[in-house]
Design an enzyme around this catalytic site. Structure first.
Site, PDB file in Angstrom:
ATOM      1  CB  SER A  51      -0.884   0.004   1.248  1.00 47.83           C
ATOM      2  OG  SER A  51      -1.645   1.188   1.327  1.00 47.83           O
ATOM      3  CE1 TYR A  82      -4.256  -2.534   4.322  1.00 50.28           C
ATOM      4  CE2 TYR A  82      -3.575  -0.254   4.083  1.00 50.28           C
ATOM      5  CZ  TYR A  82      -3.890  -1.469   3.521  1.00 50.28           C
ATOM      6  OH  TYR A  82      -3.819  -1.636   2.156  1.00 50.28           O
TER       7      TYR A  82
END
Length: 190
Positions: free
Chosen positions: A59, A82
């Site tokens: 990401s 995350y």
């Protein structure tokens, strides 16, 4: 080829810390430890099938790992967890790439598209900005493009090689993460 794409996002309530069955913070377990174990277990097959490619779907959302609070037992927030887990995945990708280069196995990390329209993105409360098809192109390129065949140990934002978070290039941080990862995954790699 192996594409590690499974992930857990920020959660429907990002204030609620979740854990794996082993007691590890859930995002760290699913987004970092699980792909590490799967890749490690498949490395003999990948090497025997060389040339082979591994793409770890990471990401652009990355946050530094606090080694005094890796499992986020204090100051928990799901999206932050995350982002930390995805940086851990990138760091491990770089280390595994260096280890497997002589076997003609490439490992790269990829941010395929920004906020793809997936259940994980919607559950985390974000408005989708891209379709899953938008993320498929960059992923397929790393898998199939002959020009990507010898490229390893890199981070890509869609089609372009980009620098990851600075901690991904910190040798001491990577060594600490590698030692922790080895310790936590040992029961699954014996």
């Amino acid at each position: 080829m192996l594409v590690n794409n499974a992930a857990v996002g920020g959660g429907s309530d990002p204030a609620v810390r979740e854990t794996s069955r082993q007691g590890h913070e859930l995002r760290f377990a699913v987004n970092h430890l699980a792909p590490y174990v799967l890749t490690r277990r498949l490395l003999p097959l990948l090497a025997a099938s060389a040339p082979a490619r591994v793409v770890n779907v990471a990401s652009a959302g990355q946050a530094p790992i606090d080694f005094d609070n890796v499992m986020l037992e204090a100051d928990y927030e799901g999206v932050h967890a995350y982002c930390r887990s995805k940086l851990a995945l990138i760091m491990a990708t770089f280390d595994l790439a260096a280890e497997t280069a002589q076997h003609e196995v490439t490992l790269n990390a990829l941010h395929p598209a920004h906020l793809m329209d997936t259940p994980m993105v919607r559950q985390s409360g974000f408005t989708p900005a891209a379709s899953p098809d938008d993320g498929a192109g960059p992923t397929l390129r790393l898998i199939t493009d002959p020009a990507s065949g010898g490229v390893t140990g890199r981070y890509f934002d869609r089609f372009d090689e980009q620098p990851a978070h600075a901690q991904a290039y910190d040798a001491q941080a990577r060594a600490r993460l590698a030692a922790l990862t080895t310790s936590l995954t040992a029961p699954f790699l014996t």
